[in-house]
Enzyme design. Structure first.
Site, mmCIF file in Angstrom:
data_model
loop_
_atom_site.group_PDB
_atom_site.id
_atom_site.type_symbol
_atom_site.label_atom_id
_atom_site.label_comp_id
_atom_site.label_asym_id
_atom_site.label_seq_id
_atom_site.Cartn_x
_atom_site.Cartn_y
_atom_site.Cartn_z
ATOM 1 N NE ARG A 301 -17.979 45.315 -12.020
ATOM 2 C CZ ARG A 301 -17.126 45.499 -13.031
ATOM 3 N NH1 ARG A 301 -15.940 46.040 -12.807
ATOM 4 N NH2 ARG A 301 -17.456 45.183 -14.262
ATOM 5 C CG HIS A 305 -16.131 40.920 -12.353
ATOM 6 N ND1 HIS A 305 -17.493 40.961 -12.184
ATOM 7 C CD2 HIS A 305 -15.787 39.596 -12.317
ATOM 8 C CE1 HIS A 305 -17.964 39.723 -12.052
ATOM 9 N NE2 HIS A 305 -16.942 38.881 -12.123
ATOM 10 C CE1 TYR A 314 -15.311 46.589 -17.577
ATOM 11 C CE2 TYR A 314 -13.359 45.198 -17.730
ATOM 12 C CZ TYR A 314 -14.414 45.701 -16.996
ATOM 13 O OH TYR A 314 -14.564 45.345 -15.672
#
Length: 416
Positions: A301, A305, A314
Site C-alpha cells: 500500500r 490506509h 508507523y
C-alpha cells in the site's frame, strides 16, 4: 511451514522461473507447454527458506518463465497486454482524483489503492462474466474490470447513497466496510451456485488484516468442507492500518490454507501478468469442482490506509521507496517498450484519456444531488419494521422543529 521474517517480506523470483525469455518472444506466454504438474500450486518453502513467489515479470520488466503458470497466459497477445496497462493507468488516475476530491472536501473518506493496481487488474481480468465478485472497499481496479462506472463508487464516500450500483448488473457486489464479512457472503453464494450446478466461480477479496477475523476462518472452513467454488484473493499490502504483517501471522498468509485443506499460492502482487495467471489457475480449479483456494498477492500500500490515516507515524520512508522501484505500471511499461508492443503515441493517447476521466469524475461528483433526509429510512427492511417506523417519526418531528424557526439574517442561524 516457515516463520515469515523481515527478509521474507522482500519478493524474489520463484525458483521455477529463473530463465528469461528471448528478446524475440512477441507474446507474453509464447511456447509455454501444459504439463501434468501445471494444476499444482507452487511448492512449499522448506524450513528456513523464503516463501515461494510466483513471478512472470521482474521489477525491471523482464519476462521470466514458470513451468506451472506460463500456460495460463500463453494466449495473451500484445493487445491484451496493452489493455492490462490501460486498466492500471486509468484505475490509478481515477484513484488519484478521488484522493484529491476528498482533500477538497468533496468526499468524506477515500481508501486509495495506489500500488495495488496489478493485483486487482490481473485478478479482475481473469474472471468471466458469469463469475461473481465480493469486494472489500478498495477494489476500484476490479470494479473497473467488471465494467462498473468508476463514478458510481464515489456516492457512498460522498454520503449520497448506500452503494451506488446494482450488483446484479456486473456480478460485482457492493463494497463491504465490515472487515472480513464478505468472505462469508462469498462462500455462501458459492455453495449456492454449486447446488445449482453452475460452472461459474466466486472471488472474495480481502486484505491481510482481515485474515485475523473470525469471519474469515469460518468462511475458509465452510468453503473447504463443502468444496465450494470460491477463490479467496488476499491483497497483502503489508499493513493492516498500522500493524505490519509479521505482527498478524507467524507464517506467510498463503500457508494458512493448508490448515483448512485447500491450496494456497503467493504471487507477486505487483506483477499483473503473474496475478492474471495465478487467478486463472485458481478460478479454473473452482469451476471444475476442485474447490477453494487462497491467493496471496504480495504487494504494498503506497498511500495511507484511508485519507484519515497518516502512515508516516508507523512506517519508514525507506520502505516505501524500496517498493516504488517495484511499481506495477512502470514494470509493464518497461516490458511493452522492450518487446516493441507499444510506442510513444500509445502512451500519450492514454495519458490524455486518463485526464479526460479525471475531469469527468470531478464533474460527476460535484453534481451529485444531496439525498432527501428521510431517505435514510428506506430499504432497511423489505416489509417494514416497527422500530424503524418509530425512528422515522422521531426524526421527522426533529426536522419539523426547525421549519418555522426564525433565521438571523446576518448569520443564517436561529435567532437566540
Amino acid at each position: 511451514m516457515t516463520v515469515e521474517s523481515t527478509a521474507a517480506r522482500t519478493p524474489r523470483r520463484a525458483s521455477s522461473g529463473g530463465k528469461r525469455t528471448s528478446a524475440s518472444a512477441k507474446s507474453a506466454g509464447a511456447g509455454a507447454k501444459k504439463s501434468a504438474s501445471a494444476k499444482k500450486p507452487a511448492k512449499e518453502a522448506g524450513a528456513g527458506a523464503q516463501p515461494e513467489l510466483v513471478q512472470l515479470l521482474t521489477p525491471e520488466g523482464e519476462r521470466v518463465e514458470s513451468p506451472e503458470y506460463d500456460q495460463y497466459v500463453a494466449d495473451v497477445t500484445p493487445e491484451d497486454l496493452r489493455v492490462l496497462y490501460r486498466d492500471m493507468v486509468m484505475t490509478r488516475r481515477f484513484d488519484a482524483e478521488a484522493v484529491t476530491l476528498q482533500r477538497q472536501g468533496e468526499l468524506g473518506l477515500w481508501p486509495s489503492l495506489l500500488g495495488q493496481e496489478a493485483a486487482q487488474v490481473g485478478s479482475g481480468r481473469a474472471t468471466r462474466e458469469d463469475d461473481y465478485v465480493f469486494p472489500t472497499y478498495r477494489e476500484h481496479g476490479v470494479a473497473w474490470c467488471r465494467g462498473v462506472d468508476p463514478t458510481l463508487l464515489l456516492g457512498m464516500f460522498r454520503g449520497v447513497n448506500n452503494g451506488g450500483w446494482d450488483p446484479n448488473s456486473n456480478n460485482f457486489h457492493l463494497y463491504t466496510i465490515v472487515i472480513g464479512s464478505q468472505t462469508l457472503h462469498a462462500t455462501g453464494y458459492a455453495m449456492g451456485i454449486a447446488k445449482d450446478g453452475a460452472d461459474s466461480a466466486v472471488v472474495a477479496y480481502l486484505g491481510d488484516g482481515a485474515t485475523s477475523q473470525g469471519d474469515v476462518a469460518e468462511a475458509f472452513t465452510f468453503a473447504a468442507v463443502y468444496n465450494s467454488p470460491v477463490v479467496f484473493f488476499c491483497q497483502n499490502n503489508q499493513w493492516a492500518i498500522s500493524e505490519p504483517t509479521e505482527k498478524q501471522s507467524r507464517v506467510p498468509l498463503y500457508q494458512r490454507a493448508q490448515g483448512y485443506g485447500f491450496p494456497g499460492v503467493r504471487v507477486d502482487g505487483n506483477d499483473v501478468l503473474a496475478c492474471l495467471a495465478v487467478s486463472k489457475w485458481a478460478l479454473e480449479r473452482a469451476r471444475t469442482g476442485e474447490g477453494p483456494s487462497l491467493v496471496e498477492a504480495f504487494t504494498y500500500r503506497m498511500g495511507a490506509h484511508t485519507t484519515s490515516d497518516d502512515p508516516t507515524r508507523y512506517r519508514r520512508d525507506e520502505e516505501r521507496e524500496a517498493w516504488e522501484a517495484k511499481d506495477p505500471i512502470k514494470r509493464l511499461r518497461a516490458y511493452l517498450e522492450a518487446e516493441g508492443h507499444a510506442d510513444e503515441a500509445f502512451f500519450a493517447e492514454l495519458d490524455a484519456e486518463s485526464e479526460t476521466l479525471g475531469k469527468r469524475v470531478r464533474e460527476v461528483v460535484r453534481s451529485m444531488p444531496d439525498p432527501e433526509p428521510m431517505s435514510i429510512f428506506e430499504n432497511i427492511y423489505a416489509d417494514g419494521h416497527a422500530l424503524v417506523d418509530e425512528e422515522r417519526a422521531e426524526f421527522a418531528a426533529y426536522q419539523a422543529s426547525f421549519a418555522d424557526a426564525p433565521a438571523d439574517a446576518a448569520t443564517g442561524g436561529e435567532v437566540k
